[in-house]
Design a protein around this motif. Structure first.
Motif, PDB file in Angstrom:
ATOM      1  N   ASP A   1       0.839  -1.204   0.000  1.00  0.00           N
ATOM      2  CA  ASP A   1       0.000   0.000   0.000  1.00  0.00           C
ATOM      3  C   ASP A   1       0.878   1.260   0.000  1.00  0.00           C
ATOM      4  OD1 ASP A   1      -2.162  -1.748   0.207  1.00  0.00           O
ATOM      5  OD2 ASP A   1      -2.615  -1.222   2.291  1.00  0.00           O
TER       6      ASP A   1
ATOM      7  N   ARG B   1      -4.671   1.039  -2.397  1.00  0.00           N
ATOM      8  CA  ARG B   1      -4.249  -0.309  -2.002  1.00  0.00           C
ATOM      9  C   ARG B   1      -3.175  -0.774  -2.969  1.00  0.00           C
ATOM     10  NH1 ARG B   1      -7.400  -4.103   0.539  1.00  0.00           N
ATOM     11  NH2 ARG B   1      -5.406  -5.182   0.480  1.00  0.00           N
TER      12      ARG B   1
ATOM     13  N   GLY C   1      -0.739  -4.250  -4.157  1.00  0.00           N
ATOM     14  CA  GLY C   1      -0.671  -5.702  -4.118  1.00  0.00           C
ATOM     15  C   GLY C   1       0.540  -6.172  -4.884  1.00  0.00           C
TER      16      GLY C   1
ATOM     17  N   ARG D   1      -4.629 -10.983  -7.611  1.00  0.00           N
ATOM     18  CA  ARG D   1      -4.590  -9.945  -6.560  1.00  0.00           C
ATOM     19  C   ARG D   1      -5.738  -8.955  -6.717  1.00  0.00           C
ATOM     20  NH1 ARG D   1      -4.031  -9.812  -2.353  1.00  0.00           N
ATOM     21  NH2 ARG D   1      -2.973  -7.852  -1.985  1.00  0.00           N
TER      22      ARG D   1
ATOM     23  N   GLU E   1      -8.710 -10.620  -5.270  1.00  0.00           N
ATOM     24  CA  GLU E   1      -8.588 -10.664  -3.809  1.00  0.00           C
ATOM     25  C   GLU E   1      -8.900  -9.308  -3.186  1.00  0.00           C
ATOM     26  OE1 GLU E   1      -4.679 -12.115  -2.835  1.00  0.00           O
ATOM     27  OE2 GLU E   1      -5.041 -14.019  -3.848  1.00  0.00           O
ATOM     28  N   ILE E   2      -8.324  -8.238  -3.747  1.00  0.00           N
ATOM     29  CA  ILE E   2      -8.556  -6.900  -3.198  1.00  0.00           C
ATOM     30  C   ILE E   2     -10.023  -6.514  -3.344  1.00  0.00           C
ATOM     31  CG2 ILE E   2      -8.001  -4.445  -3.434  1.00  0.00           C
ATOM     32  CD1 ILE E   2      -5.125  -5.357  -4.241  1.00  0.00           C
TER      33      ILE E   2
ATOM     34  N   GLY F   1     -12.552  -8.461  -3.197  1.00  0.00           N
ATOM     35  CA  GLY F   1     -13.250  -9.154  -2.117  1.00  0.00           C
ATOM     36  C   GLY F   1     -12.978  -8.524  -0.764  1.00  0.00           C
ATOM     37  N   GLU F   2     -11.709  -8.202  -0.497  1.00  0.00           N
ATOM     38  CA  GLU F   2     -11.335  -7.596   0.782  1.00  0.00           C
ATOM     39  C   GLU F   2     -12.027  -6.249   0.983  1.00  0.00           C
ATOM     40  OE1 GLU F   2      -7.087  -7.359   0.427  1.00  0.00           O
ATOM     41  OE2 GLU F   2      -6.832  -9.527   0.639  1.00  0.00           O
ATOM     42  N   GLU F   3     -12.184  -5.498  -0.093  1.00  0.00           N
ATOM     43  CA  GLU F   3     -12.772  -4.153  -0.004  1.00  0.00           C
ATOM     44  C   GLU F   3     -14.289  -4.169  -0.209  1.00  0.00           C
ATOM     45  OE1 GLU F   3     -11.281  -1.374   0.905  1.00  0.00           O
ATOM     46  OE2 GLU F   3      -9.323  -2.351   1.095  1.00  0.00           O
ATOM     47  N   ASP F   4     -14.857  -5.346  -0.435  1.00  0.00           N
ATOM     48  CA  ASP F   4     -16.293  -5.487  -0.682  1.00  0.00           C
ATOM     49  C   ASP F   4     -16.738  -4.578  -1.838  1.00  0.00           C
ATOM     50  OD1 ASP F   4     -18.758  -6.684  -0.256  1.00  0.00           O
ATOM     51  OD2 ASP F   4     -19.378  -5.221   1.254  1.00  0.00           O
TER      52      ASP F   4
END
Length: 149
Positions: free
Chosen positions: A65, A91, A93, A100, A103-104, A106-109
């Motif tokens: 980040d 962000r 990655g 990635r 994934e990001i 999903g992590e950040e909705d």
């Protein structure tokens, strides 16, 4: 569906299409009042090169980040979005771009992912590049593809 979070995925090849990507994201996120997650994914070798160019020691305690925040394309896009009054989170990655980004997201909705791509030959237009296609097929939300002019 209300948009709350739009993920703009950037990679090393997006410098030449940053204006088109930024304009698209501003047109989507601005009216919706959505936050833009500006995600820059670095390949393993690229990450080491960027850290070196930014004069960040390899043993320094920085995150992907932190490195993404200092990357020129990210700074340019963030500045434009800030000027438009859009909230931005950066962000970073490291690894496979498509994996990635998914994934990001999903992590950040994320409610929407925006990715860029290049113009292709008439035959190549039938299929997106493998990276963009991977994001489109695996993202946990809709994906908007922005082709460079």
């Amino acid at each position: 569906m209300a948009l709350e979070t739009v993920l703009l995925a950037l990679g090393s090849g997006d410098k030449q299409r940053k204006e088109a990507l930024t304009e698209t994201v501003a047109d989507i996120a601005g009216p919706a009042g959505a936050t833009v997650v500006l995600a820059h994914v670095f390949g393993e070798d690229e990450y080491a090169d960027v850290r070196e160019k930014l004069d960040i020691a390899m043993n320094a305690e920085v995150t992907a980040d932190d490195v993404a925040e200092r990357y020129s394309t990210v700074r340019d896009v963030r500045s434009t979005l800030d000027e438009a009054g859009i909230d931005v989170v950066v962000r970073g990655g490291v690894g496979d771009y498509g994996d990635r980004v998914v994934e990001i997201a999903g992590e950040e909705d994320a409610d929407l992912v925006v990715v860029g791509g290049r113009s292709r030959s008439p035959t190549g237009k039938a299929v997106f590049g493998s990276t963009a296609q991977s994001v489109m097929l695996n993202a946990p939300c809709p994906v908007t593809f922005v082709r460079a002019a």
